[in-house]
Scaffold this motif. Structure first.
Motif, PDB file in Angstrom:
ATOM      1  N   ALA A   1      35.382-118.431  74.940  1.00 41.06           N
ATOM      2  CA  ALA A   1      34.210-119.305  75.590  1.00 41.06           C
ATOM      3  C   ALA A   1      34.762-120.771  76.011  1.00 41.06           C
ATOM      4  O   ALA A   1      33.958-121.550  75.424  1.00 41.06           O
ATOM      5  CB  ALA A   1      32.851-119.402  74.961  1.00 41.06           C
TER       6      ALA A   1
ATOM      7  N   THR B   1      34.546-122.790  72.484  1.00 38.07           N
ATOM      8  CA  THR B   1      33.350-123.431  72.002  1.00 38.07           C
ATOM      9  C   THR B   1      33.217-122.070  70.876  1.00 38.07           C
ATOM     10  O   THR B   1      32.322-122.296  70.051  1.00 38.07           O
ATOM     11  CB  THR B   1      32.194-123.177  72.974  1.00 38.07           C
TER      12      THR B   1
ATOM     13  N   THR C   1      32.042-123.241  67.301  1.00 36.72           N
ATOM     14  CA  THR C   1      30.959-122.898  66.830  1.00 36.72           C
ATOM     15  C   THR C   1      31.053-122.320  65.305  1.00 36.72           C
ATOM     16  O   THR C   1      30.373-122.664  64.423  1.00 36.72           O
ATOM     17  CB  THR C   1      30.015-121.640  67.783  1.00 36.72           C
TER      18      THR C   1
ATOM     19  N   SER D   1      31.922-129.667  76.702  1.00 39.89           N
ATOM     20  CA  SER D   1      31.131-128.386  76.695  1.00 39.89           C
ATOM     21  C   SER D   1      29.609-128.841  76.549  1.00 39.89           C
ATOM     22  O   SER D   1      28.877-127.908  77.277  1.00 39.89           O
ATOM     23  CB  SER D   1      31.593-127.758  75.489  1.00 39.89           C
TER      24      SER D   1
ATOM     25  N   LEU E   1      28.386-128.620  80.116  1.00 41.36           N
ATOM     26  CA  LEU E   1      28.357-127.260  80.597  1.00 41.36           C
ATOM     27  C   LEU E   1      27.639-126.167  80.259  1.00 41.36           C
ATOM     28  O   LEU E   1      27.312-125.202  81.071  1.00 41.36           O
ATOM     29  CB  LEU E   1      30.044-126.980  80.563  1.00 41.36           C
ATOM     30  N   TYR E   2      27.242-126.371  78.872  1.00 42.14           N
ATOM     31  CA  TYR E   2      26.713-125.221  78.172  1.00 42.14           C
ATOM     32  C   TYR E   2      25.370-125.526  77.877  1.00 42.14           C
ATOM     33  O   TYR E   2      25.153-126.443  76.611  1.00 42.14           O
ATOM     34  CB  TYR E   2      27.250-124.563  77.175  1.00 42.14           C
TER      35      TYR E   2
ATOM     36  N   LYS F   1      22.838-124.173  76.608  1.00 42.75           N
ATOM     37  CA  LYS F   1      22.682-123.419  75.094  1.00 42.75           C
ATOM     38  C   LYS F   1      23.686-123.511  74.073  1.00 42.75           C
ATOM     39  O   LYS F   1      23.776-122.585  73.149  1.00 42.75           O
ATOM     40  CB  LYS F   1      22.085-121.859  75.175  1.00 42.75           C
ATOM     41  N   LEU F   2      24.785-124.525  74.193  1.00 43.62           N
ATOM     42  CA  LEU F   2      25.466-124.414  73.051  1.00 43.62           C
ATOM     43  C   LEU F   2      25.015-124.640  71.838  1.00 43.62           C
ATOM     44  O   LEU F   2      23.879-125.188  71.361  1.00 43.62           O
ATOM     45  CB  LEU F   2      26.373-125.994  73.501  1.00 43.62           C
TER      46      LEU F   2
ATOM     47  N   GLY G   1      34.941-125.098  79.839  1.00 49.60           N
ATOM     48  CA  GLY G   1      34.894-126.117  78.636  1.00 49.60           C
ATOM     49  C   GLY G   1      36.195-126.502  78.191  1.00 49.60           C
ATOM     50  O   GLY G   1      36.322-127.602  77.600  1.00 49.60           O
TER      51      GLY G   1
ATOM     52  N   PRO H   1      25.668-128.093  84.275  1.00 45.02           N
ATOM     53  CA  PRO H   1      25.527-126.693  83.503  1.00 45.02           C
ATOM     54  C   PRO H   1      25.978-125.606  84.414  1.00 45.02           C
ATOM     55  O   PRO H   1      25.797-125.401  85.635  1.00 45.02           O
ATOM     56  CB  PRO H   1      24.067-126.734  83.069  1.00 45.02           C
TER      57      PRO H   1
END
Ligand code: ASP
Length: 325
Positions: free
Chosen positions: A73, A76, A80, A103, A106-107, A109-110, A164, A323
């Protein structure tokens, strides 16, 4: 004593014992091996810098630093994992402009916020971005490259290291400047992406100079331009984007060390000092220079400088990126 009082007393003893242990742990730190997460494949630019600096930091700290490549990902997945690691100084991460800034844009829901779920340790390097093509790509220079990818937009493909990744966001910028939307081919790092470029399975890529110098010198790929105002001493024959006709495209990536939120300040101080010292090591300086990297000056190596950089970069990339998904 009532049960409640007994419990309260036990809790008090428990918490003071815990606090005492934490302070002592911070003082003795490190007493065992440290894991440095690299959120991309081994052999890529972030991995190379992590191993180089990690080796010197380990000498200073007197304990081994093990690199763990946690891929996926666009970096990420590894970030995480690092954000959720125990905050005792035994897990840190070599993050970068993608994992710890872009990131977030872009995300939606990171799983982490790079500004609040990490403690900044130190900025490690600046790595100018180079525009690259496979050896057999017809264009000879950047102007021809721009014409070529415009004409062949539906058939050319561009390698990157996941949504990302630096290669994703910086080539996204380039594609925006040119006005194209080619097919992207994701890899788990630009180490494997570079292998595909050398093998001719992908057409072009934007990568940190760290990963590029050896291949360009060996003639296994083409370098169209370096996206900085000045040429880079490690690749003196490669023109700047300004010289090559695309002055609007300027971009340099950065890599930096972070610890999970709440890592004790005494431990962060030791990690920062070890990182700063590594950047003064002759071997590190020589290798970083060979690979075209900028080393931050002493006053740019503080956690506060990195914390501010992350905030600024999050805001900057939010303006450029939408996003995904
Ligand atoms: N820095 C990544 C790597 O080391 C790739 C990227 O961000 O583009 O592979």
């Amino acid at each position: 004593m009532t049960i409640l009082k007994t419990l309260a007393a036990a809790a008090l003893i428990g918490s003071s014992a815990l606090a005492g242990t934490t302070a002592a742990q911070a003082q003795d730190y490190p007493t065992r091996q440290i894991t440095m997460i690299v959120p991309f494949a081994a052999g890529g630019p972030t991995d190379v810098v992590a191993r180089l600096v990690g080796e010197q930091m380990s000498k200073t700290l007197g304990q081994p630093i093990i690199i763990e490549n946690v891929v996926g990902a666009g970096g990420t997945t590894g970030a995480t994992r690092a954000s959720r690691a125990t905050n005792d100084g035994y897990t840190i991460i070599m993050g970068h402009m993608g994992t710890h800034a872009a990131s977030l844009a872009l995300y939606p829901k990171l799983a982490y916020d790079p500004r609040t779920d990490f403690e900044p340790i130190a900025l490690i390097n600046g790595a100018p971005i180079v525009i690259l093509g496979k050896k057999d790509l017809p264009p000879k220079d950047l102007k021809e490259f721009v014409d070529y990818v415009k004409k062949n937009e539906s058939s050319v493909n561009q390698a990157h290291a996941g949504v990302g990744a630096v290669s994703y966001i910086t080539c996204g910028l380039l594609n925006g400047v040119i006005g194209i939307n080619p097919v992207g081919v994701p890899f788990q790092g630009t180490g494997p992406a570079m292998n595909a470029l050398v093998g001719g399975q992908v057409d072009y890529m934007c990568d940190q100079i760290t990963n590029v110098v050896g291949q360009v010198k060996a003639g296994t790929i083409k370098a169209y331009a370096v996206a900085t105002p000045e040429r880079n001493a490690s690749l003196p024959d490669v023109p700047t984007t300004t010289e090559a006709g695309l002055p609007g495209y300027q971009t340099t990536a950065w890599n930096a060390l972070f610890a999970p939120k709440g890592t004790p300040p005494a431990i962060l101080t030791k990690l920062n000092a070890a990182a700063a010292k590594a950047l003064d090591d002759e071997k590190v300086i020589a290798r970083m220079k060979d690979l075209g990297n900028d080393i931050p000056k002493a006053d740019q190596r503080t956690p506060a400088v990195l914390g501010n950089l992350v905030k600024e970069e999050v805001d900057k990339w939010k303006k450029f990126l939408k996003p995904v998904g």
